[in-house]
Design a protein around this motif. Structure first.
Motif, PDB file in Angstrom:
ATOM      1  N   ARG A  78       0.828  -1.208   0.000  1.00  0.00           N
ATOM      2  CA  ARG A  78       0.000   0.000   0.000  1.00  0.00           C
ATOM      3  C   ARG A  78       0.865   1.262   0.000  1.00  0.00           C
ATOM      4  NH1 ARG A  78      -4.834   0.528  -1.531  1.00  0.00           N
ATOM      5  NH2 ARG A  78      -5.609   1.792   0.209  1.00  0.00           N
ATOM      6  N   VAL A  79       1.975   1.221   0.729  1.00  0.00           N
ATOM      7  CA  VAL A  79       2.891   2.364   0.729  1.00  0.00           C
ATOM      8  C   VAL A  79       3.478   2.570  -0.661  1.00  0.00           C
ATOM      9  CG1 VAL A  79       5.101   3.226   1.617  1.00  0.00           C
ATOM     10  CG2 VAL A  79       3.440   2.205   3.186  1.00  0.00           C
ATOM     11  N   ILE A  80       3.914   1.477  -1.292  1.00  0.00           N
ATOM     12  CA  ILE A  80       4.476   1.569  -2.644  1.00  0.00           C
ATOM     13  C   ILE A  80       3.447   2.144  -3.612  1.00  0.00           C
ATOM     14  CG2 ILE A  80       5.317   0.201  -4.598  1.00  0.00           C
ATOM     15  CD1 ILE A  80       6.557  -1.713  -2.523  1.00  0.00           C
ATOM     16  N   SER A  81       2.217   1.651  -3.526  1.00  0.00           N
ATOM     17  CA  SER A  81       1.158   2.129  -4.420  1.00  0.00           C
ATOM     18  C   SER A  81       0.859   3.610  -4.183  1.00  0.00           C
ATOM     19  CB  SER A  81      -0.112   1.298  -4.195  1.00  0.00           C
ATOM     20  OG  SER A  81      -1.181   1.784  -4.963  1.00  0.00           O
ATOM     21  N   ASP A 132       8.352  12.003   2.727  1.00  0.00           N
ATOM     22  CA  ASP A 132       7.584  11.637   1.535  1.00  0.00           C
ATOM     23  C   ASP A 132       6.337  10.852   1.915  1.00  0.00           C
ATOM     24  OD1 ASP A 132       9.385  12.630  -0.599  1.00  0.00           O
ATOM     25  OD2 ASP A 132      10.771  11.183   0.289  1.00  0.00           O
ATOM     26  N   CYS A 133       6.404  10.140   3.052  1.00  0.00           N
ATOM     27  CA  CYS A 133       5.256   9.361   3.514  1.00  0.00           C
ATOM     28  C   CYS A 133       5.341   9.213   5.032  1.00  0.00           C
ATOM     29  CB  CYS A 133       5.242   7.981   2.853  1.00  0.00           C
ATOM     30  SG  CYS A 133       3.908   6.895   3.415  1.00  0.00           S
ATOM     31  N   ARG A 187       2.204  15.141   4.079  1.00  0.00           N
ATOM     32  CA  ARG A 187       1.821  15.229   2.669  1.00  0.00           C
ATOM     33  C   ARG A 187       1.126  13.953   2.216  1.00  0.00           C
ATOM     34  NH1 ARG A 187       7.202  16.748  -0.347  1.00  0.00           N
ATOM     35  NH2 ARG A 187       8.155  15.622   1.409  1.00  0.00           N
ATOM     36  N   LEU A 188       1.715  12.796   2.573  1.00  0.00           N
ATOM     37  CA  LEU A 188       1.121  11.500   2.259  1.00  0.00           C
ATOM     38  C   LEU A 188       1.060  10.706   3.554  1.00  0.00           C
ATOM     39  CD1 LEU A 188       0.097   9.280   0.362  1.00  0.00           C
ATOM     40  CD2 LEU A 188       2.494   8.662  -0.074  1.00  0.00           C
ATOM     41  N   LEU A 189      -0.134  10.256   3.900  1.00  0.00           N
ATOM     42  CA  LEU A 189      -0.346   9.582   5.179  1.00  0.00           C
ATOM     43  C   LEU A 189      -0.981   8.223   4.919  1.00  0.00           C
ATOM     44  CD1 LEU A 189      -0.169   9.973   8.264  1.00  0.00           C
ATOM     45  CD2 LEU A 189      -2.396  11.097   8.171  1.00  0.00           C
ATOM     46  N   VAL A 190      -0.303   7.154   5.343  1.00  0.00           N
ATOM     47  CA  VAL A 190      -0.842   5.803   5.226  1.00  0.00           C
ATOM     48  C   VAL A 190      -1.259   5.351   6.622  1.00  0.00           C
ATOM     49  CG1 VAL A 190      -0.380   3.411   4.579  1.00  0.00           C
ATOM     50  CG2 VAL A 190       0.576   5.280   3.207  1.00  0.00           C
ATOM     51  N   ASP A 191      -2.542   5.122   6.819  1.00  0.00           N
ATOM     52  CA  ASP A 191      -3.129   4.876   8.133  1.00  0.00           C
ATOM     53  C   ASP A 191      -3.554   3.415   8.256  1.00  0.00           C
ATOM     54  OD1 ASP A 191      -4.478   4.885  10.527  1.00  0.00           O
ATOM     55  OD2 ASP A 191      -6.015   6.333   9.921  1.00  0.00           O
ATOM     56  N   THR A 192      -2.858   2.646   9.105  1.00  0.00           N
ATOM     57  CA  THR A 192      -3.206   1.235   9.310  1.00  0.00           C
ATOM     58  C   THR A 192      -4.138   1.034  10.498  1.00  0.00           C
ATOM     59  OG1 THR A 192      -1.409   0.647  10.849  1.00  0.00           O
ATOM     60  CG2 THR A 192      -0.896   0.639   8.482  1.00  0.00           C
ATOM     61  N   ASN A 243      -2.675  19.956   1.428  1.00  0.00           N
ATOM     62  CA  ASN A 243      -1.888  19.108   0.538  1.00  0.00           C
ATOM     63  C   ASN A 243      -1.782  17.672   1.048  1.00  0.00           C
ATOM     64  OD1 ASN A 243      -1.204  21.235  -1.305  1.00  0.00           O
ATOM     65  ND2 ASN A 243       0.255  21.994   0.210  1.00  0.00           N
ATOM     66  N   THR A 244      -2.653  17.282   1.979  1.00  0.00           N
ATOM     67  CA  THR A 244      -2.559  15.963   2.589  1.00  0.00           C
ATOM     68  C   THR A 244      -3.341  14.929   1.803  1.00  0.00           C
ATOM     69  OG1 THR A 244      -2.310  16.910   4.796  1.00  0.00           O
ATOM     70  CG2 THR A 244      -2.952  14.609   4.676  1.00  0.00           C
ATOM     71  N   THR A 245      -2.687  13.800   1.522  1.00  0.00           N
ATOM     72  CA  THR A 245      -3.368  12.636   0.939  1.00  0.00           C
ATOM     73  C   THR A 245      -3.357  11.520   1.964  1.00  0.00           C
ATOM     74  OG1 THR A 245      -2.684  13.215  -1.299  1.00  0.00           O
ATOM     75  CG2 THR A 245      -3.329  10.932  -0.916  1.00  0.00           C
ATOM     76  N   ILE A 246      -4.525  10.964   2.288  1.00  0.00           N
ATOM     77  CA  ILE A 246      -4.622   9.893   3.282  1.00  0.00           C
ATOM     78  C   ILE A 246      -5.039   8.607   2.582  1.00  0.00           C
ATOM     79  CG2 ILE A 246      -5.773   9.084   5.375  1.00  0.00           C
ATOM     80  CD1 ILE A 246      -6.155  11.953   6.214  1.00  0.00           C
ATOM     81  N   VAL A 247      -4.301   7.542   2.884  1.00  0.00           N
ATOM     82  CA  VAL A 247      -4.557   6.227   2.314  1.00  0.00           C
ATOM     83  C   VAL A 247      -4.729   5.234   3.467  1.00  0.00           C
ATOM     84  CG1 VAL A 247      -3.646   4.342   0.891  1.00  0.00           C
ATOM     85  CG2 VAL A 247      -3.245   6.731   0.232  1.00  0.00           C
ATOM     86  N   GLY A 248      -5.797   4.440   3.431  1.00  0.00           N
ATOM     87  CA  GLY A 248      -5.956   3.380   4.427  1.00  0.00           C
ATOM     88  C   GLY A 248      -5.116   2.176   4.060  1.00  0.00           C
ATOM     89  N   ALA A 249      -4.703   1.441   5.068  1.00  0.00           N
ATOM     90  CA  ALA A 249      -3.915   0.230   4.803  1.00  0.00           C
ATOM     91  C   ALA A 249      -4.252  -0.838   5.828  1.00  0.00           C
ATOM     92  CB  ALA A 249      -2.424   0.548   4.869  1.00  0.00           C
TER      93      ALA A 249
END
Length: 457
Positions: free
Chosen positions: A329-332, A413-414, A434-439, A451-457
């Motif tokens: 998910r981080v790579i994507s 970067d993340c 800037r890029l947030l991956v939330d598990t 400028n924040t992008t949030i991605v679930g993981a």
């Protein structure tokens, strides 16, 4: 100290009854001295529990640096303050030692040593075996030995007992043997060793009754079972139940994510049902010394009986794969930002395996650090409870915690949320990443930065 030949101490046909009654009396008037082997997350709370209830406790550990710190009134476990250790020392109820010849001084010996997995996920009982040999060298008639370390059914009888009996003493007649699984939950403000019911199974009825009396003197509820094996299986069941249900929600998280459904909202809705449902939550993998390990102990012993625990093994595969899923998910997410993983700066929030503790054993956060670093990412972490990563079995990464400031967050970067400590300022994290991956689902409903992008993981 030279071990005394135990056979010369026997005194006649009523030997075992006299020994049992003597120990029973000493427990009742709290003159029994308790020995605790292994002064970690399980052993140290046990020391405090017995000492607070009027027993004198002698703690043993092979790590002499721990002994020195405890003797000076200093704690090395986050949720047990140094003030509490100093109070035990000031009250002359607790002493720590690395001299195992002093085992002959105590009346009851409680074993709280690690039982990890080996290279091929097989039980590693080396600490139990070595400890059993150390006790066996100084075991005297009338002592009670209780194993608390999590393990598979049969360990007390078939692995520990032969080590204890190397000099001729026999369980149930010369000394007493039982199993009582630890149920410690570090950092839990509601439940501690003092108020969690204690399951106890004895090698024989007398051993079981003496172990029940010992624990009954310090906890409000003791649950007797018919054997050591039942008590061992109870602990395995408790943690396998959790592992299987966590695997279920981890798998559903991946499925629901593909369907565009928020798994956290689903769980919130499902747990409103007042019966037939208990909420479990997904995450980046399992951590701690029990849940990631115990199911594999059960599958191993089942294999020795010619059985395959397919359901449990599948759950183990799902949970073990979760850190790799998070890395994907981080790579994507980085690809969506037109950035490769190699050379990207990634900040891991949390190193402990669960919130509000300093325990990194089997932590998925540490595995994530190593997996991402192996793939070329520049890794840092921030954890208010873990100032530096301790040496951990199976891991080589060594880092110190980075203060979590707006500048630190903005320079990454993340940012990857691995542990949801309550000390983290999540609004700060969301505003400045800037890029947030939330598990862990902690960013749901929070106001994002422009400028924040949030991605679930």
């Amino acid at each position: 100290m030279t071990p005394t030949d135990p056979k010369t101490l026997r005194s006649g046909p009523d030997f075992d009854r006299d020994l049992a009654q003597s120990l029973r009396n000493r427990i009742a008037d709290r003159s029994a001295r308790v020995g605790v082997i292994g002064l970690g997350y399980v052993g140290l709370p046990l020391v405090e529990l017995f000492a607070s209830q009027g027993f004198t406790v002698l703690g043993f550990d092979v790590d002499e640096s721990k002994v020195v710190r405890l003797q000076a009134g200093e704690s090395y476990i986050g949720h047990i303050s140094s003030e509490r250790i100093q109070a035990l020392r000031d009250g002359h109820r607790f002493e720590a030692s690395a001299d195992f010849s002093r085992l002959s001084e105590v009346d009851a010996i409680l074993i709280c040593v690690p039982t990890p997995l080996g290279t091929h996920r097989e039980p590693d009982l080396s600490a139990v075996i070595v400890t059993g040999r150390a006790i066996g060298a100084y075991l005297r008639p009338g002592q009670l030995v209780v194993l608390e370390s999590t393990t598979y059914p049969g360990t007390t009888r078939d692995v520990l007992r032969p080590q204890l009996e190397a000099r001729g003493l026999r369980a149930g007649g010369d000394y007493f043997l039982a199993y009582s699984p630890e149920r410690e939950d570090p950092g839990n403000p509601r439940y501690s060793a003092a108020n969690i019911p204690k399951v106890v199974g004895g090698w024989d009825p007398t051993s079981g009754e003496l172990a029940q009396a010992l624990y009954g003197a310090v906890v409000p509820s003791v649950v007797p079972v018919s054997s050591c094996e039942v008590a061992e299986a109870c602990k395995i069941l408790e943690n396998t139940y959790r592992a299987v249900n966590i695997a279920l929600v981890n798998e559903l998280k991946i499925v629901f994510d593909r369907m565009g459904i928020d798994v956290w909202e689903v769980i919130d809705a499902a747990k409103t049902k007042p019966f037939g449902f208990q909420a479990f939550y997904p995450g980046p993998g399992l951590g701690g010394h029990c849940i990631p390990i115990d199911p594999f102990y059960l599958t191993w012993i089942a294999h020795t009986y010619g059985l395959h625990t397919r359901f449990i093994e599948l759950a183990g595969e799902i949970n073990t794969a979760m850190p790799h899923h998070v890395v994907d998910r981080v790579i994507s997410a980085l690809n969506e930002q037109s950035k490769p993983l190699k050379g990207s700066r990634i900040l891991i929030l949390g190193a402990a395996y669960k919130p509000n503790v300093d325990d990194c054993r089997e932590s998925p956060a540490v595995e994530l650090m190593e997996l991402l670093q192996e793939r070329g990412a520049i890794i840092s972490y921030s954890d208010p409870h873990v100032p530096a990563l301790p040496p951990l079995r199976g891991y080589t990464i060594r880092l110190e915690s980075t203060p979590m400031t707006p500048e630190t967050l903005e320079s990454q970067d993340c940012v990857l949320i691995a542990t949801d400590h309550s000390l983290f300022d999540w609004d700060l994290v969301v505003r400045h990443s800037r890029l947030l991956v939330d598990t862990r689902g902690v960013t749901r409903g929070r106001v994002k930065g422009v400028n924040t992008t949030i991605v679930g993981a």
